[in-house]
Design an enzyme around this catalytic site. Structure first.
Site, PDB file in Angstrom:
ATOM      1  CE1 TYR A  32       1.063  -0.310   4.413  1.00 16.44           C
ATOM      2  CE2 TYR A  32      -0.104   1.773   4.471  1.00 16.44           C
ATOM      3  CZ  TYR A  32       0.750   0.865   5.058  1.00 16.44           C
ATOM      4  OH  TYR A  32       1.290   1.148   6.281  1.00 16.44           O
ATOM      5  NE  ARG A  51       6.741   4.476   1.014  1.00 16.08           N
ATOM      6  CZ  ARG A  51       6.402   5.220   2.063  1.00 16.08           C
ATOM      7  NH1 ARG A  51       7.248   5.400   3.040  1.00 16.08           N
ATOM      8  NH2 ARG A  51       5.219   5.809   2.111  1.00 16.08           N
ATOM      9  NE  ARG A 100      -5.568 -19.641   3.238  1.00 12.14           N
ATOM     10  CZ  ARG A 100      -4.527 -20.360   3.689  1.00 12.14           C
ATOM     11  NH1 ARG A 100      -4.287 -21.555   3.187  1.00 12.14           N
ATOM     12  NH2 ARG A 100      -3.740 -19.872   4.618  1.00 12.14           N
ATOM     13  CG  HIS A 102       1.317 -20.858   1.377  1.00 12.96           C
ATOM     14  ND1 HIS A 102       0.119 -21.378   1.814  1.00 12.96           N
ATOM     15  CD2 HIS A 102       1.932 -20.384   2.474  1.00 12.96           C
ATOM     16  CE1 HIS A 102       0.022 -21.221   3.120  1.00 12.96           C
ATOM     17  NE2 HIS A 102       1.110 -20.610   3.548  1.00 12.96           N
ATOM     18  CE  LYS A 147       2.980   3.226   3.173  1.00  7.69           C
ATOM     19  NZ  LYS A 147       2.980   3.265   4.631  1.00  7.69           N
ATOM     20  CG  LEU A 203       8.139   2.223   5.152  1.00  7.73           C
ATOM     21  CD1 LEU A 203       8.003   1.045   4.196  1.00  7.73           C
ATOM     22  CD2 LEU A 203       6.784   2.866   5.374  1.00  7.73           C
TER      23      LEU A 203
HETATM   24  N1  PMP Z   1       7.393   3.478   9.356  1.00  9.18           N
HETATM   25  C1  PMP Z   1       6.255   2.757   9.290  1.00  9.18           C
HETATM   26  C2  PMP Z   1       6.234   1.366   9.846  1.00  9.18           C
HETATM   27  C3  PMP Z   1       5.103   3.310   8.704  1.00  9.18           C
HETATM   28  O1  PMP Z   1       3.964   2.586   8.605  1.00  9.18           O
HETATM   29  C4  PMP Z   1       5.155   4.644   8.214  1.00  9.18           C
HETATM   30  C5  PMP Z   1       3.928   5.296   7.632  1.00  9.18           C
HETATM   31  N2  PMP Z   1       3.471   4.650   6.515  1.00  9.18           N
HETATM   32  C6  PMP Z   1       6.357   5.355   8.308  1.00  9.18           C
HETATM   33  C7  PMP Z   1       7.455   4.731   8.886  1.00  9.18           C
HETATM   34  C8  PMP Z   1       6.466   6.772   7.800  1.00  9.18           C
HETATM   35  O2  PMP Z   1       6.457   6.806   6.400  1.00  9.18           O
HETATM   36  P1  PMP Z   1       5.953   8.085   5.597  1.00  9.18           P
HETATM   37  O3  PMP Z   1       6.766   9.246   6.073  1.00  9.18           O
HETATM   38  O4  PMP Z   1       6.221   7.745   4.179  1.00  9.18           O
HETATM   39  O5  PMP Z   1       4.500   8.256   5.897  1.00  9.18           O
END
Ligand code: PMP
Length: 289
Positions: A32, A51, A100, A102, A147, A203
């Site tokens: 997402y 990203r 379903r 894997h 993500k 992330l």
């Molecule tokens: N870390 C995590 C685990 C997140 O879920 C998010 C938000 N999506 C962020 C960091 C911050 O990312 P961003 O600045 O792109 O919103």
């Protein structure tokens, strides 16, 4: 009823249906993105698109129409009369629906693509007051750089922190602070910023990346180095970053008061620089037409 986007069509939310065989539903086999609309423009759509491309390629989910996303996002803003003010656009791409098992569907099936928009103002009160966050052992997998919508560890940790009266989690892995449940974490010590390097353990936040370049452009020292949990009490300031909150001061981590328990000077400087960047971004885009 708001209008959402599902598999190439704009439909009313009432008419947006996905299959119970969808792999996003069954396995969390999906990725997402969340982008912010600032009453006239999206902030750093290019960063979000890069990203998203990476999340898709790392998970081997194929969405051939990825380049349509900025237009879809804009259309959602228009169709939902959200042009004025601040909103968030959410996008989810799953590996599609199939019986379903894997293994990836064979033959390949089209991805399920869903996007929606909702008004979400910036919480300026927390910018001024700061928040308290709870240290929690990071229970997540080793690919936090993707993500993914499989957010159960984030949700459980966040809910526990919330139940204890904290506004976010401070994940700690192998003795080092990684990030929050939905934000990146920065510390300040002796006017130098510290944040976890962009490895598989966090992330790589779009807000984080903009803060890093703002620090470089404005002569603020910054080191991409993880802070050990033992060092938290020696930190002078801390703040979180994410798309929904921008730069949020942290005034307490568990029982430890950070600095003098109020948003610090460097934090306020980064907040201001980020605000100025958003405004300049908007002016430039609007001038270009
Ligand atoms: N870390 C995590 C685990 C997140 O879920 C998010 C938000 N999506 C962020 C960091 C911050 O990312 P961003 O600045 O792109 O919103």
């Amino acid at each position: 009823m708001d209008t959402v986007y599902l598999n190439g069509k704009f439909v009313s939310r009432d008419n947006a249906w996905i299959s119970p065989d969808d792999r996003g539903f069954l396995f969390g086999d999906s990725v997402y993105e969340v982008v912010r609309w600032y009453g006239g423009f999206f902030f750093d759509m290019k960063g979000h698109m890069a990203r998203l491309r990476r999340s898709l390629s790392e998970t081997r989910i194929i969405w051939n129409e990825i380049e349509s996303f900025p237009e879809v996002a804009h259309e959602l803003i228009t169709r939902n009369s959200l042009d004025d003010g601040c909103s968030l656009v959410y996008l989810q791409v799953t590996r599609g629906s199939a019986p379903r098992t894997h293994a990836f569907p064979e033959p390949q099936v089209p991805p399920t693509v869903y996007a929606s928009a909702r008004r979400q103002s910036l919480d300026t009160l927390v910018w001024e007051r700061g928040i308290s966050i709870e240290p929690v052992t990071d229970p997540r997998w080793n690919r936090c750089d993707i993500k993914s919508t499989a957010l159960l560890p984030n949700i459980l940790a966040y809910q526990e922190a919330h139940d204890h009266g904290f506004a976010e989690v401070c994940f700690i892995r192998d003795g080092f602070v990684t990030e929050g449940a939905h934000s990146n974490i920065f510390f300040v010590r002796n006017e130098t910023l510290y944040t976890h390097p962009a490895t598989n353990r966090i992330l790589s936040g779009i807000t984080r990346n903009n803060i890093i370049s703002l620090a470089a452009d404005n002569g603020v020292a910054l080191v991409e180095e993880a802070v050990s949990a033992d060092m938290i009490s020696y930190m002078h300031e801390a703040f979180l970053t994410n798309t929904s909150g921008e730069v949020v001061p942290v005034i307490k981590i568990g029982d430890l008061v950070i600095g003098d328990g109020a948003p610090g000077e460097i934090t306020k400087k980064m907040q201001r620089l980020f605000r100025e960047k958003v405004e300049a971004w908007g002016e430039e885009l609007l001038a270009r037409g």
